[in-house]
Design a protein around this motif. Structure first.
Motif, mmCIF file in Angstrom:
data_model
loop_
_atom_site.group_PDB
_atom_site.id
_atom_site.type_symbol
_atom_site.label_atom_id
_atom_site.label_comp_id
_atom_site.label_asym_id
_atom_site.label_seq_id
_atom_site.Cartn_x
_atom_site.Cartn_y
_atom_site.Cartn_z
ATOM 1 N N VAL A 26 24.779 28.997 26.296
ATOM 2 C CA VAL A 26 26.361 29.274 26.529
ATOM 3 C C VAL A 26 25.876 28.594 24.513
ATOM 4 O O VAL A 26 25.737 27.295 24.768
ATOM 5 C CB VAL A 26 27.140 28.197 27.202
ATOM 6 C CG1 VAL A 26 28.071 28.934 26.062
ATOM 7 C CG2 VAL A 26 27.236 29.556 28.481
ATOM 8 N N GLU A 27 25.914 29.211 23.869
ATOM 9 C CA GLU A 27 26.079 28.719 22.376
ATOM 10 C C GLU A 27 27.133 27.837 22.178
ATOM 11 O O GLU A 27 28.287 27.821 21.948
ATOM 12 C CB GLU A 27 25.861 29.586 21.397
ATOM 13 C CG GLU A 27 25.621 29.039 20.088
ATOM 14 C CD GLU A 27 24.623 29.115 19.404
ATOM 15 O OE1 GLU A 27 23.568 29.575 18.904
ATOM 16 O OE2 GLU A 27 23.728 30.487 20.002
ATOM 17 N N ILE A 28 26.747 26.368 21.426
ATOM 18 C CA ILE A 28 27.403 25.405 21.031
ATOM 19 C C ILE A 28 28.555 26.498 19.832
ATOM 20 O O ILE A 28 28.245 26.676 18.528
ATOM 21 C CB ILE A 28 27.151 24.661 21.274
ATOM 22 C CG1 ILE A 28 26.122 24.250 22.414
ATOM 23 C CG2 ILE A 28 28.290 23.233 20.357
ATOM 24 C CD1 ILE A 28 26.768 23.591 23.213
ATOM 25 N N LYS A 29 29.484 25.955 19.333
ATOM 26 C CA LYS A 29 30.447 26.107 19.249
ATOM 27 C C LYS A 29 31.097 25.584 17.957
ATOM 28 O O LYS A 29 30.647 24.313 17.769
ATOM 29 C CB LYS A 29 32.249 26.739 19.469
ATOM 30 C CG LYS A 29 31.982 27.779 20.936
ATOM 31 C CD LYS A 29 34.000 27.944 20.958
ATOM 32 C CE LYS A 29 34.060 29.081 22.105
ATOM 33 N NZ LYS A 29 35.551 29.319 22.359
ATOM 34 N N ASP A 30 30.848 26.396 16.599
ATOM 35 C CA ASP A 30 30.654 25.297 15.060
ATOM 36 C C ASP A 30 31.806 24.301 15.269
ATOM 37 O O ASP A 30 31.822 23.232 14.774
ATOM 38 C CB ASP A 30 31.032 26.458 14.089
ATOM 39 C CG ASP A 30 29.611 26.830 13.776
ATOM 40 O OD1 ASP A 30 28.473 27.157 14.778
ATOM 41 O OD2 ASP A 30 29.030 27.762 12.538
ATOM 42 N N GLU A 31 32.875 24.606 15.607
ATOM 43 C CA GLU A 31 34.071 23.930 15.733
ATOM 44 C C GLU A 31 34.316 22.715 16.426
ATOM 45 O O GLU A 31 34.591 21.677 16.143
ATOM 46 C CB GLU A 31 35.404 25.050 16.101
ATOM 47 C CG GLU A 31 35.699 25.447 16.934
ATOM 48 C CD GLU A 31 35.756 27.003 17.047
ATOM 49 O OE1 GLU A 31 35.885 27.869 18.098
ATOM 50 O OE2 GLU A 31 34.143 27.531 16.488
ATOM 51 N N ILE A 32 33.294 22.913 17.656
ATOM 52 C CA ILE A 32 33.879 21.795 18.020
ATOM 53 C C ILE A 32 32.414 20.722 18.099
ATOM 54 O O ILE A 32 32.722 19.380 17.967
ATOM 55 C CB ILE A 32 32.480 21.949 19.880
ATOM 56 C CG1 ILE A 32 33.564 22.994 20.631
ATOM 57 C CG2 ILE A 32 31.192 21.138 20.679
ATOM 58 C CD1 ILE A 32 35.099 22.389 20.997
ATOM 59 N N ILE A 33 31.591 21.627 17.320
ATOM 60 C CA ILE A 33 29.637 20.375 16.597
ATOM 61 C C ILE A 33 31.112 19.581 15.289
ATOM 62 O O ILE A 33 31.002 18.364 15.054
ATOM 63 C CB ILE A 33 29.065 21.240 15.671
ATOM 64 C CG1 ILE A 33 28.055 21.875 17.375
ATOM 65 C CG2 ILE A 33 28.429 19.932 14.730
ATOM 66 C CD1 ILE A 33 26.690 22.489 16.635
ATOM 67 N N CYS A 34 31.900 20.555 14.605
ATOM 68 C CA CYS A 34 33.042 19.527 13.885
ATOM 69 C C CYS A 34 33.669 18.558 14.065
ATOM 70 O O CYS A 34 33.865 17.620 13.219
ATOM 71 C CB CYS A 34 33.655 20.707 12.318
ATOM 72 S SG CYS A 34 32.135 22.113 11.937
ATOM 73 N N GLN A 35 34.682 19.106 14.803
ATOM 74 C CA GLN A 35 36.155 18.044 15.681
ATOM 75 C C GLN A 35 34.567 16.758 15.760
ATOM 76 O O GLN A 35 35.370 15.339 15.959
ATOM 77 C CB GLN A 35 35.757 18.517 16.685
ATOM 78 C CG GLN A 35 36.943 20.016 16.165
ATOM 79 C CD GLN A 35 37.596 21.116 17.641
ATOM 80 O OE1 GLN A 35 37.164 20.242 18.781
ATOM 81 N NE2 GLN A 35 38.273 21.714 17.576
ATOM 82 N N GLU A 36 33.500 17.114 16.880
ATOM 83 C CA GLU A 36 32.719 15.672 17.174
ATOM 84 C C GLU A 36 32.310 15.039 16.001
ATOM 85 O O GLU A 36 32.311 13.596 16.288
ATOM 86 C CB GLU A 36 31.502 15.710 18.630
ATOM 87 C CG GLU A 36 32.355 16.440 19.854
ATOM 88 C CD GLU A 36 33.360 15.863 20.295
ATOM 89 O OE1 GLU A 36 32.703 14.593 20.101
ATOM 90 O OE2 GLU A 36 33.632 16.182 20.336
ATOM 91 N N LEU A 37 31.827 15.378 15.451
ATOM 92 C CA LEU A 37 31.517 14.701 13.781
ATOM 93 C C LEU A 37 32.572 13.802 12.929
ATOM 94 O O LEU A 37 31.964 12.878 12.579
ATOM 95 C CB LEU A 37 30.466 15.584 13.100
ATOM 96 C CG LEU A 37 29.146 16.248 13.429
ATOM 97 C CD1 LEU A 37 28.498 17.178 12.691
ATOM 98 C CD2 LEU A 37 28.518 15.435 14.678
ATOM 99 N N GLU A 38 33.256 14.703 13.352
ATOM 100 C CA GLU A 38 34.619 13.510 11.999
ATOM 101 C C GLU A 38 35.370 12.782 13.094
ATOM 102 O O GLU A 38 35.618 11.729 12.879
ATOM 103 C CB GLU A 38 36.027 14.600 12.636
ATOM 104 C CG GLU A 38 35.340 15.920 11.528
ATOM 105 C CD GLU A 38 35.237 15.352 10.077
ATOM 106 O OE1 GLU A 38 35.984 14.487 9.733
ATOM 107 O OE2 GLU A 38 34.687 16.173 9.680
ATOM 108 N N LYS A 39 35.099 11.856 14.350
ATOM 109 C CA LYS A 39 35.094 11.719 15.614
ATOM 110 C C LYS A 39 33.768 10.313 15.153
ATOM 111 O O LYS A 39 32.635 10.252 15.721
ATOM 112 C CB LYS A 39 35.137 11.264 17.088
ATOM 113 C CG LYS A 39 35.984 12.621 17.385
ATOM 114 C CD LYS A 39 36.104 12.680 18.095
ATOM 115 C CE LYS A 39 37.215 14.309 19.156
ATOM 116 N NZ LYS A 39 37.159 14.663 19.864
#
Length: 357
Positions: free
Chosen positions: A239-252
């Motif tokens: 199941v491909e990881i979503k771009d928005e999940i990656i961006c949200q986590e990297l902002e934290k």
């Protein structure tokens, strides 16, 4: 208290078999956060494709090792044996303390030293260490009769040979491997099934078991947190990881930094400047990815019923470079018609969108 591991020599063994454009982007990101670490390649794709893919990626690596005379199933099931083969044939001559295997479809936004700072240098760091007793009757590798019997045979062999009496674990991938373990593993006999035509079990069962039998303490890597929403960041269900999940986590500041699987070209322009990703990046199909020899580039998604052969000319007569998106792996014979190609089984417009973004 974590020990000081800053003086240790780490190397990366990047496992890949296809999609050089995705590999290139993930390597760029990995190199950005690990500029002092040497990269080595472990290629497990089709041997006929090696030179093509090597030409696209060799600038990242000190050396690329190709697995020869092994089936695609063997390469998929036996990542530990592939790593063992690499060490026996090449890696044993290198100067390093810790090896970090990295899969082509894992994107990492941190230094490996930081990610593994809590793992002692002489202990394997493995993802999602799980007691076998929690998996029996649930996990596919322990539910099918043949696979479960192979596990019991392997476990019996290890108990007899090493007087093994510990709790057995499975894992979903090695992330930090001490050199001492590789050296011992290279000398360890790998048991086969009764007919002698395949090695018992696969890497997710065999590697932690043999490591324990050789006296190594296992540690769970920081990649997997055992949270209720872990599959959003790392999963092994394709199941491909979503771009928005990656961006949200990297902002934290304390967000996740490792994601798998990610099989697209990540657009780092979506991120804020706090991460300091200062290498050149463009949201569109970047010229740095493919050195084009002609002014124009034609991209076509093709199947076995496509009519592209009716309008393409011989390569030397074309006024354009041709990039083919093959919808099936068994169409790879068409790659000889293209200047560049990739494999993507999605609907053609979705496939072209992924290439361009």
């Amino acid at each position: 208290m974590a020990e000081n591991t800053s003086s240790l020599t780490r190397i990366i063994l990047f496992r890949f078999h296809k999609d050089p454009l995705v590999c290139k982007k993930n390597l760029e990101i990995l190199k950005h956060f690990n500029p002092e670490i040497k990269f080595y390649g472990l290629y497990g794709g089709e041997e006929d494709d090696f030179e093509f893919i090597k030409n696209k990626l060799e600038s990242f690596f000190e050396h690329i090792y190709i697995i020869k005379n092994k089936s695609s199933i063997w390469k998929w099931k036996h990542g530990d044996l592939a790593m063992r083969l690499w060490y026996k044939d090449f890696g044993n001559n290198l100067d390093f303390d810790i090896l970090h295997p990295v899969s082509w479809d894992m994107v990492i936004f941190d230094s490996l030293e930081n990610l593994h700072k809590d793992i002692p240098f002489n202990c394997p760091g493995l993802t999602k260490l799980t007691p076998i007793e929690y998996l029996e009757g649930k996990w596919e590798w322990l539910t099918k009769e043949q696979d479960y019997n192979d596990w019991l045979k392997l476990l019996s062999y290890v108990k007899k040979k090493y007087n093994y009496k510990k709790k057995a674990f499975a894992c979903f991938g090695p992330e930090s491997i001490p050199r001492d373990f590789l050296a011992q593993y290279a000398k360890t006999e790998i048991p086969f099934n009764n007919s002698g035509n395949y090695e018992l079990c696969h890497d997710e069962l065999r590697l932690p078991l043999i490591a324990q039998a050789l006296g190594f303490k296992l540690y769970n890597s920081s990649y997997w947190k055992f949270s209720d929403h872990e599959d959003l960041f790392i999963n092994f269900d394709n199941v491909e990881i979503k771009d928005e999940i990656i961006c949200q986590e990297l902002e934290k500041p304390d967000g996740r930094r490792v994601f798998h699987p990610y099989r697209k070209i990540f657009d780092t322009t979506k991120l804020n400047s706090r991460l300091s990703l200062n290498f050149e990046d463009k949201p569109k199909f970047p010229e740095i990815m493919i050195p084009r020899s002609k002014k124009n580039l034609v991209i076509a998604s093709v199947s076995d019923k496509s009519l592209h052969q009716s309008w393409i000319n011989e390569k030397h007569n074309r006024t354009f470079d041709l990039f083919l998106i093959l919808k099936k792996r068994d169409l790879e014979s068409l790659k000889n018609e293209a200047d560049f190609y990739t494999i993507n089984e999605k609907f053609k417009y979705n496939a072209i969108y992924e290439v361009l973004t």
